[in-house]
Design an enzyme around this catalytic site. Structure first.
Site, short mmCIF file in Angstrom:
data_model
loop_
_atom_site.label_atom_id
_atom_site.label_comp_id
_atom_site.label_asym_id
_atom_site.label_seq_id
_atom_site.Cartn_x
_atom_site.Cartn_y
_atom_site.Cartn_z
N ASN A 20 0.86 -1.18 0.00
CA ASN A 20 0.00 0.00 0.00
C ASN A 20 0.91 1.24 0.00
O ASN A 20 1.68 1.45 0.93
CB ASN A 20 -0.89 -0.04 1.26
CG ASN A 20 -1.51 1.30 1.60
OD1 ASN A 20 -1.16 1.88 2.61
ND2 ASN A 20 -2.41 1.78 0.79
N ASP A 86 -8.26 4.71 2.14
CA ASP A 86 -9.30 3.68 2.20
C ASP A 86 -8.68 2.29 2.30
O ASP A 86 -9.18 1.42 3.03
CB ASP A 86 -10.21 3.76 0.97
CG ASP A 86 -11.17 4.94 1.03
OD1 ASP A 86 -11.36 5.49 2.14
OD2 ASP A 86 -11.74 5.31 -0.01
N GLU A 87 -7.58 2.05 1.55
CA GLU A 87 -6.89 0.77 1.66
C GLU A 87 -6.36 0.58 3.08
O GLU A 87 -6.42 -0.52 3.64
CB GLU A 87 -5.73 0.71 0.66
CG GLU A 87 -6.16 0.47 -0.78
CD GLU A 87 -4.96 0.45 -1.72
OE1 GLU A 87 -3.81 0.49 -1.24
OE2 GLU A 87 -5.18 0.39 -2.94
N LEU A 88 -5.83 1.65 3.68
CA LEU A 88 -5.29 1.55 5.03
C LEU A 88 -6.39 1.17 6.03
O LEU A 88 -6.16 0.35 6.92
CB LEU A 88 -4.64 2.87 5.43
CG LEU A 88 -4.02 2.90 6.83
CD1 LEU A 88 -2.85 1.94 6.91
CD2 LEU A 88 -3.59 4.32 7.20
N ILE A 91 -6.90 -2.45 5.66
CA ILE A 91 -5.77 -3.19 6.23
C ILE A 91 -5.89 -3.26 7.75
O ILE A 91 -5.71 -4.33 8.35
CB ILE A 91 -4.44 -2.53 5.82
CG1 ILE A 91 -4.15 -2.78 4.33
CG2 ILE A 91 -3.28 -3.04 6.67
CD1 ILE A 91 -3.02 -1.94 3.78
#
Length: 1160
Positions: A20, A86-88, A91
């Site tokens: 990421n 948003d990916e974080l 995750i």
């Protein structure tokens, strides 16, 4: 078909590492080095470039779910990307569930910058968060990450050391949680022994083993390791950990594995099974089990010794109250594990929780095949069984119990039966799975049951706030039921939306469609609904149905349904119906036909409990007069025939959403005058609507107003004050000529395609405005002088404003403006604000970033198709942050002044009058190590001296970046650094190796890589013959192979040049062009050093060029000539020789070269 197959292949894969990162900042340098190192270590990683281009971006969330380890790489520009954030969030969610590990990497930022959103990281984050509503989740994620042990670039000598440390950390984590082997190493048999109550006996765990597998290296071991990170038997403190998960996911199996493994470490151990079934909710049942007949005092074993206790399947907090009440009496160092389906039951007791993850796609497929085919390989590859198996696995969502039961149900059945069962899966639950799920459902309150059934049948994947509002808009805390369902794991909230496992959804649809619900049944089956609506006569004594909701998907209806006006009154109880939706899931506009549900004689609809009314292509000119919208929350009548909503103004105290888009007969909106709590109003395409009601000023909660293509609308109501409005869209309102609005919170204003001639002075009050879109406002003649008051403005679009000839003098700093598009205007010179720079001498620019007023943060400037501009002001060179300048088709542009030092792309395609460029083209400064591109296609008048200047600058910039990479990352990777192209037919004379055609095979001098070698220069002369390029996808590429006489060969593919900016515009390249690219190529040194010979060894190279686009190699674009040259670091003897060659071959004076090189 190929794309689909590729997508399914990716979906079936699992990944060891998900990376990421902010691509714009790191892709071309640090990430490429990391990729090379991971490849070398044979670590399977996922990066977005491995995804199929046509996939939706949300597929990246799936990739995170498929990964074992996540590497979030925080850099200064990380927080400006919504997708990074948003990916974080995803995750962190997966990490909290125990489904993956996280190794944070801090690249030129500190953990404090990330945690507190400080420095450049924080500045970009604050600019980004104004645009989105996910801020709380972003901040929670950012604050939680720095608590993890991470890797900081500042702690290492260079980037190579950091990359090595990352790879080492990943290896160690993978060693601790080994990858799952082909047969899941006993997982299938372990989990297949789950009984109907979700328990697994210890005997099964000890004895079960799949054939040919090592039981120590399996999925359960991976989960066990993750659990033991939260529950350390060597920790001196008492630890209580909850293992939570939906039914069938393997909670008990995992807990008992941990219990058996750690029993030898404790003298007092208890495995309390099935407390839900055995205790009958008696609060003293657990106490008696632990005491084993002893007196409840300090002498009891449970207080005198360290204890290891497993309490399985807790369903109510009273069942474990004895632990909570006596926690201080339990001896330190004790360990207690509690399994539950409901997090809220143990929230006050546990110190930590472990969310049991589902199986990944590969593991799930193996488990399903194990039961569906009895481990017979023959059935798994024949016919459509492989494809059907994937669909059943996808439905099961990683739940082992569901995979087992579905596999057993289908075992031995033919393909036709599999297909029929697949069609019924969404609404017909497997009996054994249903029994297990009903246990949890039956413990819900009536309010919770209604909320669950509504979500399962109607509201799945909707936004959280929207669902809460529909379920109970009247309660002060309307989210209580939603919150409870999330705690009990019936739903989860992801990216602001309410999601539900397929198993729960099936249970909900099956139970919701029955007549046994107190609140009424939910009708979603199109056959059942159409049969009810088509019934012409009411059978004598027929019971009126209690129906809570009707969702009719007309895509399944083949012919129109004319219904009687009294059909709803006669068939459905007035007190129950809340939701009515008539829609088309295949075509939201239902293009081919009019509404399939016809009302030839009108409609009686006295249903005052209706909260949600959605009727695609509603056929009447207004809603029924007997419809009382006193409880209406959401009204959607897209593509309808209504002329007005109601005849008279109605009281709508709860109405929050109205969608009347493309209701082309709508003329009157006054019926909504009392919709004081309206949040969103969509009137797009209401082409004959001429005015809005004056009472709109009372809509103090309105956040979003879309009036796109309301072509008869000329203005907004006078003195319209919409205090909450954030987005206003007037795009394509071609008669709109008078813009007046009061709004303190406006963030996005779209006036593109309107007839406005100017903007009012009051626009300066829009202090939160982020985007101002004035594209194609062909009558706009000037902008207000107060434009610089818009301190939050990030994007200003003036493209196509033909009459706009000047830009206002900007006296105050617009510190957030990043994008300025002036293409297609008549502006004669660059905006004066670009002149507001500090009066520095050239030397000063090299040592510090210039102090600027005006546009200090401008990143993107577009001036294309402006025939009034003859030159650029010299002050543009001091726009330190400017990355992209578009000058395409500026027909009268004669010269280009000195460019900004950090520019990454200059596109001057079609500047047919361009002759000269500045000398030097730009001042060299330590810049971001990212590729740069300078495009001069179709600049036929470009002078020879200008071409040499472009080459000189590109060469020196590439060499400077190579020097930096050589210092920091030597031996890691090769990169495309700088590329340029311009009209021409000859390879420049300074190229030491030249050939006709698309290939050459130079023999390199001995010791060529030992004297400051940093890269190579490549050249291709390409004939286009008026070649048309769609979407700017043309690229010149090259394959290089280097053959050492005494060792093996090495080869790579690289990018030489092309059109770097994607778009819809079709370009034509009219003549032969020269493409030159500078490639950083450090890993060849490393490769040959590993071969162990630094002696006097000759090397032969093979260089082959080709021209490509999206479809592959371009047939009618020929490479006529090509060239190759070695590039050496500044100050080396070889670099001096290159300079001399340039001087002699191109008649260039050396003074310019020296003036540039003295700053290295």
């Amino acid at each position: 078909m190929a794309d689909s197959s590729s997508s399914e292949t990716l979906l079936a894969e699992s990944w060891q590492v998900f990376i990421n990162f902010r691509g714009k900042e790191l892709r071309g340098n640090f990430i490429s080095h990391l990729e090379g190192a991971l490849d070398l270590a044979k670590i399977k990683y996922f990066i977005d470039t491995k995804e199929i281009p046509s996939e939706d971006l949300t597929i990246l969330f799936k990739r995170i779910e498929q990964s074992e380890i996540a590497l979030p790489i925080f850099s200064s520009m990380y927080a400006e990307s919504v997708w990074c954030l948003d990916e974080l969030v995803k995750i962190v969610e997966q990490e909290e569930k125990g489904k993956l590990r996280m190794v944070p990497v801090f690249y030129n930022v500190t953990p404090e910058d990330v945690r507190n959103q400080e420095g450049e990281f924080g500045r970009l984050y604050r600019a980004t968060k104004r645009k989105r509503e996910n801020m709380p989740k972003w901040e929670n994620a950012l604050q939680s990450v720095p608590r993890k042990l991470g890797l900081h670039l500042a702690n290492y000598k260079n980037e190579k050391e950091l990359v090595d440390k990352i790879v080492d950390s990943v290896k160690r984590l993978l060693a601790k949680t080994p990858p799952v082997k082909e047969h899941l190493n006993g997982l299938s048999t372990n989990l297949s022994s789950v009984s109907s109550n979700g328990n697994i006996s210890s005997g099964h765990i000890e004895k079960s083993k799949a054939p040919n597998d090592n039981n120590d290296n399996n999925e359960m071991t991976r989960r066990l390791n993750q659990l033991e990170e939260k529950l350390d038997p060597n920790c001196p403190e008492t630890q209580i950990v909850g293992i939570v998960g939906m039914p069938g996911v393997g909670k008990t199996a995992l807990a008992e594995m941990h219990f058996i493994k750690n029993c030898p470490l404790f003298n007092f151990t208890k495995n309390i099974r099935m407390i839900r079934e055995e205790s009958n909710d008696k609060s003293d049942w657990l106490r008696d089990k632990l005491l084993e007949g002893e007196q409840f005092n300090g002498e009891a074993k449970m207080f005198k010794m360290k204890i290891l206790v497993l309490v399985d399947d807790v369903s109510h907090k009273e069942q474990v109250n004895v632990l909570l009440e006596n926690l201080q009496r339990i001896k330190k160092g004790s360990k207690i594990v509690i399994t539950t389906r409901d997090k809220s039951t143990i929230a006050e007791l546990v110190h930590d929780t472990y969310m049991v993850p589902g199986l990944n796609d590969k593991e799930a497929l193996e488990l399903f095949k194990h039961h569906a085919f009895n481990d017979k390989a023959s059935g798994t590859t024949t016919g459509n069984f492989p494809e059907l198996s994937k669909k059943f696995v996808d439905y099961a969502g990683g739940n082992p119990r569901a995979l087992e039961e579905l596999g057993k149900e289908l075992c031995g059945e033919d393909e036709a039966h599999w297909k029929r069962r697949l069609a019924t899966l969404p609404h017909c639950c497997n009996p054994k799975i249903l029994t297990e799920l009903r246990i949890s459902y039956d413990r819900l309150s009536d309010q919770q049951k209604d909320a669950f059934l509504d979500i399962a049948c109607f509201l799945r994947s909707e936004e959280e706030d929207y669902v809460k509002c529909l379920l109970d808009p009247y309660a002060p805390d309307s989210g209580e039921a939603v919150r409870d369902l999330a705690e009990k794991l019936f739903i989860c909230i992801s990216a602001g939306r309410i999601e539900m496992h397929n198993l729960w959804s099936t249970l909900g649809k099956e139970l919701g469609s029955s007549d046994g619900n107190k609140s009424g049944k939910r009708m979603w089956n199109h056959e059942q609904i159409t049969n009810t609506l088509r019934s012409e006569q009411l059978i004598h004594n027929q019971k009126i149905e209690k129906v809570r909701g009707i969702f009719l998907d007309t895509s399944e209806v083949k012919t129109g349904i004319p219904i009687e006006p009294t059909i709803f009154v006669n068939k459905f109880n007035k007190k129950n119906l809340r939701y009515l939706k008539i829609y088309d899931s295949l075509c939201p506009q239902q293009c081919e036909v009019d509404c399939k549900v016809n009302l030839p004689d009108g409609l009686e609809f006295p249903f005052k409990e209706i909260r949600y009314l959605h009727w695609l292509k509603f056929p009447l000119d207004e809603l029924p007069p007997d419809f009382k919208p006193e409880n209406l929350i959401d009204l959607r009548l897209p593509y309808s025939k209504i002329e007005r909503v109601w005849e008279a103004v109605q009281e709508t105290p709860w109405l929050k959403w109205v969608d009347l888009r493309y209701s082309t007969k709508l003329t009157d909106l006054s019926a909504l005058s009392k919709a004081f709590h309206l949040r969103r109003l969509n009137l797009e395409g209401c082409t004959i609507l001429e005015k809005l009601p004056r009472e709109m000023k009372n809509m103090k909660s309105l956040v979003f107003l879309n009036l796109r293509e309301c072509v008869m609308l000329s203005s907004l109501p006078e003195e319209l004050d919409l205090v909450s409005l954030k987005t206003l869209i007037l795009s394509g309102c071609s008669n709109f000529n008078n813009f007046e609005l009061i709004s303190e919170n406006l963030e996005f204003l779209h006036l593109d395609g309107t007839a406005i001639e100017s903007l009012p002075q009051s626009i300066q009050n829009f202090q939160k405005l982020v985007l101002l879109n004035l594209k194609d406002c062909e009558k706009l003649e000037f902008l207000p002088a107060c434009l610089d008051k818009l301190k939050a403005l990030e994007e200003l679009i003036l493209s196509g404003c033909l009459k706009l000839q000047s830009f206002p003098d900007i006296k105050e700093n617009m510190e957030n403006l990043q994008i300025l598009l002036l293409d297609g205007t008549s502006i004669k010179e660059l905006p004066k604000m670009l002149l507001h720079c500090g009066n520095f001498k050239d030397q000063a620019v090299f040592h510090r970033q210039p102090r600027m007023n005006g546009l200090s943060m401008l990143l993107r400037l577009c001036l294309s198709r402006n025939n009034m501009i003859c030159s650029l002001q010299s002050s543009i060179s001091q726009l330190y942050h400017l990355k992209w300048i578009d000058l395409k088709h500026c027909k009268n542009l004669l010269s280009i002044s000195r460019l900004p030092p950090n520019l990454q792309c200059l596109d001057a395609h079609g500047c047919s009058s361009l002759k000269r460029v500045a000398s030097p083209l730009a001042i060299l400064m330590p810049a971001q190590q990212v590729p740069s591109s300078f495009i001069f296609t179709n600049c036929e008048k470009l002078e020879h001296v200008a071409k040499n200047e472009i080459i000189c600058y590109a060469h020196n910039k590439s060499r400077m970046i190579s020097d930096a990479l050589n210092r920091h990352n030597k031996g890691l990777a090769f990169e495309a650094l700088v590329a340029t192209c311009f009209p021409g037919s000859e390879v420049p004379a300074w190229f030491s190796h030249k050939a006709s055609g698309a290939a050459l095979e130079p023999e390199l001098p001995r010791h060529w890589r030992e004297s400051g070698f940093v890269g190579i220069a490549l050249c291709a002369v390409v004939s286009f013959q008026d070649h048309k390029i769609q979407n700017n996808k043309l690229q010149v590429k090259c394959k290089c192979e280097f053959n050492n006489v005494k060792t093996s060969s090495s080869n790579f593919n690289c990018h030489v040049g092309g059109l770097s900016e994607a778009g819809d515009e079709q370009r034509t390249i009219e003549s032969t062009h020269v493409f030159i690219g500078y490639i950083n190529w450090l890993n060849i040194n490393k490769f040959q050093e590993k071969d162990g010979d630094k002696g006097c060894v000759p090397t032969k190279a093979s260089i082959k060029f080709r021209v490509t686009n999206d479809s592959g190699e371009v047939a009618n674009c020929d490479v006529l000539k090509c060239g190759f040259n070695l590039v050496y670091e500044s100050g080396s003897w070889e670099a001096s020789l290159w300079t001399e060659d340039l001087k002699q071959g191109e008649n260039r004076w050396l003074g310019l070269y020296r003036s540039i090189r003295r700053f290295f």
